[in-house]
Write a protein that holds these residues in place. Sequence first.
Motif, PDB file in Angstrom:
ATOM      1  N   LEU A 110      -3.232  -8.133  13.298  1.00 41.47           N
ATOM      2  CA  LEU A 110      -2.421  -6.999  12.880  1.00 41.47           C
ATOM      3  C   LEU A 110      -3.243  -5.724  13.004  1.00 41.47           C
ATOM      4  O   LEU A 110      -4.468  -5.743  12.858  1.00 41.47           O
ATOM      5  CB  LEU A 110      -1.954  -7.166  11.426  1.00 41.47           C
ATOM      6  CG  LEU A 110      -1.123  -8.405  11.103  1.00 41.47           C
ATOM      7  CD1 LEU A 110      -0.825  -8.450   9.605  1.00 41.47           C
ATOM      8  CD2 LEU A 110       0.170  -8.431  11.904  1.00 41.47           C
ATOM      9  N   THR A 111      -2.559  -4.613  13.273  1.00 39.10           N
ATOM     10  CA  THR A 111      -3.201  -3.302  13.304  1.00 39.10           C
ATOM     11  C   THR A 111      -2.767  -2.529  12.072  1.00 39.10           C
ATOM     12  O   THR A 111      -1.576  -2.342  11.835  1.00 39.10           O
ATOM     13  CB  THR A 111      -2.813  -2.514  14.570  1.00 39.10           C
ATOM     14  OG1 THR A 111      -3.294  -3.211  15.723  1.00 39.10           O
ATOM     15  CG2 THR A 111      -3.416  -1.119  14.544  1.00 39.10           C
ATOM     16  N   VAL A 112      -3.741  -2.108  11.280  1.00 38.14           N
ATOM     17  CA  VAL A 112      -3.479  -1.369  10.052  1.00 38.14           C
ATOM     18  C   VAL A 112      -3.827   0.091  10.289  1.00 38.14           C
ATOM     19  O   VAL A 112      -4.928   0.421  10.730  1.00 38.14           O
ATOM     20  CB  VAL A 112      -4.308  -1.923   8.878  1.00 38.14           C
ATOM     21  CG1 VAL A 112      -3.966  -1.205   7.575  1.00 38.14           C
ATOM     22  CG2 VAL A 112      -4.090  -3.430   8.729  1.00 38.14           C
ATOM     23  N   MET A 113      -2.878   0.979   9.988  1.00 40.75           N
ATOM     24  CA  MET A 113      -3.074   2.407  10.232  1.00 40.75           C
ATOM     25  C   MET A 113      -2.742   3.199   8.969  1.00 40.75           C
ATOM     26  O   MET A 113      -1.708   2.980   8.344  1.00 40.75           O
ATOM     27  CB  MET A 113      -2.156   2.882  11.372  1.00 40.75           C
ATOM     28  CG  MET A 113      -2.307   2.089  12.654  1.00 40.75           C
ATOM     29  SD  MET A 113      -1.121   2.576  13.944  1.00 40.75           S
ATOM     30  CE  MET A 113      -1.732   4.212  14.351  1.00 40.75           C
ATOM     31  N   LYS A 114      -3.637   4.111   8.599  1.00 42.01           N
ATOM     32  CA  LYS A 114      -3.312   5.018   7.508  1.00 42.01           C
ATOM     33  C   LYS A 114      -2.277   6.011   8.004  1.00 42.01           C
ATOM     34  O   LYS A 114      -2.396   6.554   9.100  1.00 42.01           O
ATOM     35  CB  LYS A 114      -4.559   5.740   7.014  1.00 42.01           C
ATOM     36  CG  LYS A 114      -5.423   4.880   6.117  1.00 42.01           C
ATOM     37  CD  LYS A 114      -6.336   5.730   5.258  1.00 42.01           C
ATOM     38  CE  LYS A 114      -7.026   4.871   4.213  1.00 42.01           C
ATOM     39  NZ  LYS A 114      -7.816   5.688   3.267  1.00 42.01           N
ATOM     40  N   THR A 115      -1.253   6.247   7.184  1.00 38.53           N
ATOM     41  CA  THR A 115      -0.163   7.110   7.619  1.00 38.53           C
ATOM     42  C   THR A 115      -0.362   8.557   7.219  1.00 38.53           C
ATOM     43  O   THR A 115       0.424   9.411   7.574  1.00 38.53           O
ATOM     44  CB  THR A 115       1.170   6.603   7.052  1.00 38.53           C
ATOM     45  OG1 THR A 115       1.080   6.500   5.631  1.00 38.53           O
ATOM     46  CG2 THR A 115       1.502   5.233   7.617  1.00 38.53           C
ATOM     47  N   SER A 116      -1.393   8.845   6.444  1.00 39.35           N
ATOM     48  CA  SER A 116      -1.732  10.223   6.093  1.00 39.35           C
ATOM     49  C   SER A 116      -3.220  10.293   5.875  1.00 39.35           C
ATOM     50  O   SER A 116      -3.836   9.366   5.370  1.00 39.35           O
ATOM     51  CB  SER A 116      -0.998  10.674   4.825  1.00 39.35           C
ATOM     52  OG  SER A 116      -1.455  11.956   4.430  1.00 39.35           O
ATOM     53  N   LEU A 117      -3.828  11.410   6.259  1.00 34.81           N
ATOM     54  CA  LEU A 117      -5.267  11.577   6.120  1.00 34.81           C
ATOM     55  C   LEU A 117      -5.609  12.643   5.084  1.00 34.81           C
ATOM     56  O   LEU A 117      -6.749  13.059   4.967  1.00 34.81           O
ATOM     57  CB  LEU A 117      -5.892  11.963   7.462  1.00 34.81           C
ATOM     58  CG  LEU A 117      -5.559  11.043   8.639  1.00 34.81           C
ATOM     59  CD1 LEU A 117      -6.238  11.551   9.908  1.00 34.81           C
ATOM     60  CD2 LEU A 117      -5.979   9.617   8.360  1.00 34.81           C
ATOM     61  N   PHE A 158      -0.005   3.302   4.241  1.00 31.77           N
ATOM     62  CA  PHE A 158      -0.382   2.486   5.382  1.00 31.77           C
ATOM     63  C   PHE A 158       0.865   2.045   6.131  1.00 31.77           C
ATOM     64  O   PHE A 158       1.944   1.894   5.542  1.00 31.77           O
ATOM     65  CB  PHE A 158      -1.122   1.224   4.929  1.00 31.77           C
ATOM     66  CG  PHE A 158      -2.526   1.457   4.446  1.00 31.77           C
ATOM     67  CD1 PHE A 158      -3.573   1.542   5.338  1.00 31.77           C
ATOM     68  CD2 PHE A 158      -2.789   1.571   3.089  1.00 31.77           C
ATOM     69  CE1 PHE A 158      -4.865   1.739   4.891  1.00 31.77           C
ATOM     70  CE2 PHE A 158      -4.075   1.769   2.638  1.00 31.77           C
ATOM     71  CZ  PHE A 158      -5.123   1.850   3.537  1.00 31.77           C
ATOM     72  N   ALA A 159       0.701   1.815   7.416  1.00 30.75           N
ATOM     73  CA  ALA A 159       1.691   1.128   8.231  1.00 30.75           C
ATOM     74  C   ALA A 159       0.956   0.014   8.963  1.00 30.75           C
ATOM     75  O   ALA A 159      -0.148   0.225   9.488  1.00 30.75           O
ATOM     76  CB  ALA A 159       2.347   2.083   9.224  1.00 30.75           C
ATOM     77  N   VAL A 160       1.550  -1.187   8.982  1.00 29.78           N
ATOM     78  CA  VAL A 160       0.905  -2.349   9.584  1.00 29.78           C
ATOM     79  C   VAL A 160       1.800  -2.886  10.695  1.00 29.78           C
ATOM     80  O   VAL A 160       2.986  -3.146  10.465  1.00 29.78           O
ATOM     81  CB  VAL A 160       0.659  -3.452   8.530  1.00 29.78           C
ATOM     82  CG1 VAL A 160      -0.100  -4.616   9.142  1.00 29.78           C
ATOM     83  CG2 VAL A 160      -0.097  -2.887   7.330  1.00 29.78           C
ATOM     84  N   ASP A 166      -9.616   4.886  10.056  1.00 30.89           N
ATOM     85  CA  ASP A 166      -8.231   4.930   9.586  1.00 30.89           C
ATOM     86  C   ASP A 166      -7.323   4.037  10.428  1.00 30.89           C
ATOM     87  O   ASP A 166      -6.130   3.931  10.151  1.00 30.89           O
ATOM     88  CB  ASP A 166      -7.708   6.370   9.594  1.00 30.89           C
ATOM     89  CG  ASP A 166      -8.418   7.210   8.551  1.00 30.89           C
ATOM     90  OD1 ASP A 166      -8.365   6.838   7.359  1.00 30.89           O
ATOM     91  OD2 ASP A 166      -9.050   8.214   8.919  1.00 30.89           O
ATOM     92  N   VAL A 167      -7.875   3.408  11.456  1.00 28.90           N
ATOM     93  CA  VAL A 167      -7.172   2.392  12.239  1.00 28.90           C
ATOM     94  C   VAL A 167      -8.092   1.184  12.336  1.00 28.90           C
ATOM     95  O   VAL A 167      -9.219   1.302  12.832  1.00 28.90           O
ATOM     96  CB  VAL A 167      -6.824   2.891  13.663  1.00 28.90           C
ATOM     97  CG1 VAL A 167      -6.068   1.812  14.435  1.00 28.90           C
ATOM     98  CG2 VAL A 167      -6.017   4.180  13.608  1.00 28.90           C
TER      99      VAL A 167
END
Length: 215
Positions: free
Chosen positions: A16-23, A30-32, A159-160
């Motif tokens: 899975l790729t985990v990405m922060k949706t705001s910095l 998060f969006a996965v 963040d990714v």
Amino acid sequence: MVIVEERFVVEKETHLTVMKTSLFFSGDGFAVYDCKGQLVFRVDSYGPDSRDSGELVLMDHNGRCLLTVRRKRPSLHQRWEGFLGERREGEKPIFSVRRSSIIGRSNMTVELIGDRSNEYNIEGHFGNRNCAIYNSGKEIMAEIRRKVDATTNVMLGKDVFSLTLKPGFDGAFAMGLVLVLDQINGDDEGDDNDDDVVDIDPTAEDCNISSRVVE
């Protein structure tokens, strides 16, 4: 083993790729994604203007609440607890997470409430996106690693990152632990050699995900 929900227990190794949706804030949403680019899990922003920052909600791709993790206060070991669905007053947790030592900063102990034989340990440094979740038999059940863009061979910013699930592990449970680790460790404990964040297509790696992860 089902801990949160059976449909998220993977049948084969799953990336899975985990990405922060705001910095903007430490510990934003998060969006996965799976390797086909389909949204699997999401966590809406829990910055300072949202709900209690000590309580986070993991949702599926449709926005249904799967798991709530909540900071337990007071706690010398910075303990967190996980609840099925949306936590209600008086509800008992299904697991707890705490530092293995007050002095140590990296390793965590995860206890399944009512089933201490299935204790898990988290070893490594989440701030550097380099840690693993072990079961009581010392087998790796999930790994968190820095992600490399397969098209450019460039390591992406923190963040990714990648979450790899081993066969038989509950992906929703694993992502709940990621939320706790993100709060306990934070990005400020990482090294100073972070790379700039690079835009990435979540599908840009070999696809060997179980079809059971997303219905």
